[in-house]
Design an enzyme around this catalytic site. Structure first.
Site, PDB file in Angstrom:
ATOM      1  CG  ASP A   1      21.953  33.523  34.432  1.00 38.08           C
ATOM      2  OD1 ASP A   1      22.859  33.102  33.688  1.00 38.08           O
ATOM      3  OD2 ASP A   1      21.673  32.982  35.522  1.00 38.08           O
TER       4      ASP A   1
ATOM      5  CD  GLU B   1      27.534  33.339  34.677  1.00 37.98           C
ATOM      6  OE1 GLU B   1      27.929  32.461  35.464  1.00 37.98           O
ATOM      7  OE2 GLU B   1      27.289  33.124  33.483  1.00 37.98           O
TER       8      GLU B   1
ATOM      9  CG  ASP C   1      27.336  30.023  39.739  1.00 35.88           C
ATOM     10  OD1 ASP C   1      26.535  29.058  39.792  1.00 35.88           O
ATOM     11  OD2 ASP C   1      27.286  30.884  38.848  1.00 35.88           O
TER      12      ASP C   1
END
Ligand code: ADP
Ligand code: MG
Length: 618
Positions: free
Chosen positions: A24, A187, A211
């Protein structure tokens, strides 16, 4: 042949790991994870405490590059040498960032407003790709230390809204860090995988991934079916995140105490201390009801209630985005099966509660929200490693897919950069009377002529009932799944005969070859276009010649001798022109023929209609 790596400095055999890691690469924090004994696990620092690496790069006096926690301390003391939020610059030109320059404490180069941004540190220039590569290198070292083996393969995540340039920049950063980037995945897709959503091939669901990170917010609505993730919509605010919560607290304390920052070292240090205390307060209030600390002998207090009141308007903005995303996906909250929480800032209870209230259901928050994306990437990586044969995800098709049409032309059906999975179709017909077979040749590439592209396969649609040219309706459908497998179906709609093949669009082609194919297409664009227009003119001319011949044989009785001779003369001229290579003369010959035969065709039609109306057979 197996290669045995030897470390030249130690003389020892170097272990190379086959593990593919999940990364990530965040705006605020980055981390790496991998699958250990079937369970995704984030890799911690040497002390075994923290898995997050702040996405900060500091250039020290001695040219040394410091990444992560150690670099953070320099944010206030040496902002010009300390680069943060580099993810915001990926794939951007200076023009894109112009209005945001004040957000960055460092210098963004503006020599050429059209070109990609660079960051100036002292007397050197760095691209966002190089800076991101430094963060990736740190992560690579971290996992290699953990596994005691070298690691070279990775899956890296990007926001769902990243465009091709930003995805490519991320890939390049990986390459520069010595990583073979097998996949770039979204993501929200990774976050879903971490919750096991999408791993069951038989299940289908529609989910919202919320998010809220350090400086950015995004909401994505995904539909998942047969392990295929489709992004229905995304929305968000690239300048809204947990840092704004901290700032709201700092502002509140400043007003309360009547603070004023001086423009000197001491003032800076005080500001930094206050900011750190604010973040501390925010984190504490995620699990407790009040907070108190002292900053430079001042008591700074905050209750959860006060904090909630401060951030309420910010949270409200994220909810508006959620509503917009639902609207864009043409869905209501009732259509959403699950809501997944991602990003450190979703630890804030007010955020969780507000999102749950909006969607009318409890949210998924059991997986650590700042690790969930990396953990999901690790699961995807494991799938790629062949340990889980069920699913595979591909973000976009790197090259266009199409079929060969008359004259060797490439007819694109799924253009490059289409989101995967993807489905598209088009209708074709035959070019010869009584044609019963049609060859469908499938190609990949950007050039106008199939001979310059890559052939993926071909098949023949047989059993088309004999019909005059142009009458059969043949539908060609391309169905590209998340795995890069392309299914091509051809069906003659009048008779229902059909045939199909499956080909692997990414098989046996490397990144370099793909890049080369793209470059070739750009370099040859002009020449290709000329060839294409010549071939198109020829195809059109052939169709016209065919119908002109038909017209003459069917309607000879209604035409004068002169008209027949003149038509034949003009068709001959056109036939000769098609054998030459000048598209303008073909077009001119077509115009001449059309001009002469149009009134004849009208007249013949009128007669035919009259006869039909009076009941006579033609
Ligand atoms: P990004 O995706 O932008 O890299 P992260 O998901 O790592 O960001 O989120 C970082 C943000 O999360 C920071 O603003 C940080 O202060 C915030 N955060 C981390 N832990 C908590 C917590 N316990 N409570 C509230 N906010 C938190
Ligand atoms: Mg993130």
């Amino acid at each position: 042949m197996a290669r045995i790596p030897i470390n030249l400095s130690t003389g020892k055999l170097e272990q190379a790991s086959n593990i593919i890691v999940g990364i990530d690469l965040g705006t605020t924090n980055s981390l790496v994870a991998y699958l250990k004994e079937g369970k995704a696990r984030a890799v911690s620092d040497e002390a075994g405490k923290n898995s997050l690496v702040p996405s900060i790069v500091h250039f020290a006096q001695d040219e040394r590059v410091v990444v992560g926690e150690k670099a953070r301390a320099f944010l206030t003391t040496e902002p010009q040498n300390t680069i943060y939020s580099v993810k915001r610059l990926m794939g951007k030109s200076y023009k894109d960032m112009e209005e945001h320059q004040q957000y960055f404490g460092y210098k963004i180069i503006d020599e050429d407003t059209e070109s990609l941004v660079k960051v100036r540190v002292k007397d050197k220039f760095y691209t966002p790709i190089e800076l991101s590569a430094m963060i990736l290198k740190e992560l690579k070292q971290r996992i290699e230390r953990d596994l005691k083996a070298s690691v070279s393969k990775a899956v890296i995540t990007v926001p769902a809204y990243f465009n091709d340039a930003q995805r490519q920049a991320t890939r390049d950063a990986g390459k520069l860090a010595g990583l073979d980037v097998l996949r770039i995945i979204n993501e929200p897709t990774a976050a879903s995988l971490a919750y096991g959503i999408g791993l069951d091939m038989d299940a289908s669901s529609t989910i919202a991934v919320y998010d809220l990170g350090g400086g950015t917010f995004d909401i994505s609505i995904l539909h998942i079916e047969q392990g295929i993730f489709e992004v229905l919509s995304t929305h968000g605010d690239t300048f809204l995140g947990g840092d704004d919560f901290d700032k709201a607290i700092v502002d509140y304390w400043m007003e309360e105490h009547g603070f004023n920052f001086e423009e000197n070292e001491q003032g800076k240090r005080f500001q930094q201390a206050l900011r750190l205390a604010a973040e501390q307060a925010k984190k504490t209030l995620s699990t407790r009801d009040d907070f108190q600390t002292t900053v430079a002998a001042y008591t700074c207090k905050l209750t959860k209630e006060q904090f909630n009141a401060l951030i309420q308007p910010l949270v409200e903005r994220t909810l508006q985005s959620c509503k917009q995303a639902l609207k864009d996906a043409k869905l209501t909250v009732d259509d959403i099966d699950n809501v997944v929480m991602v990003g450190g800032s979703t630890r804030v209870p007010l955020v969780k509660e507000s999102v749950a209230a909006l969607f009318g259901k409890p949210v998924f928050d059991e997986v650590n929200p700042d690790e969930v994306v990396a953990l999901g990437a690790a699961i995807q990586a494991d799938v790629l490693a062949g340990n889980n044969k069920d699913i595979l995800l591909l973000d976009v098709t790197p090259l266009s897919l199409g079929i060969e049409t008359m004259g060797g032309l490439m007819d694109v059906i799924i253009p490059r950069n289409s989101k995967v999975p993807s489905k598209a179709g088009r209708q074709y017909t035959t070019s010869v009377d009584g044609q019963t077979r049609l060859k469908v040749a499938v190609f990949q590439g950007e050039r106008d002529l199939v001979k310059d592209n890559r052939k993926l396969g071909e098949f023949i649609l047989e059993g088309i009932p004999p019909m005059p040219a142009g009458l059969p309706k043949i539908e060609i459908q391309f169905i590209l799944d998340a795995d890069g497998i392309l299914q091509v179906k051809a069906k003659e709609l009048r008779s229902g005969v059909e045939q199909s093949i499956k080909v692997r669009s990414t098989y046996g082609i490397s990144e370099e070859e793909m890049a080369k194919m793209l470059i070739d297409s750009i370099q040859n664009a002009k020449q290709d276009m000329e060839v294409r227009s010549l071939l198109e003119a020829r195809n059109e001319a052939n169709n016209i010649l065919l119908s002109a011949d038909k017209f003459l044989t069917q309607n000879a009785a209604l035409l004068s001798e002169e008209e027949i001779t003149k038509t034949k003369e003009l068709t001959n001229l056109l036939r000769i022109a098609t054998e030459e290579t000048d598209k303008d003369s073909i077009n001119a010959a077509m115009d001449n023929l059309n001009e002469f035969t149009n009134p004849l065709a009208h007249r013949v039609m009128d007669v035919n209609i009259k006869e039909a109306l009076s009941g006579k057979k033609v």
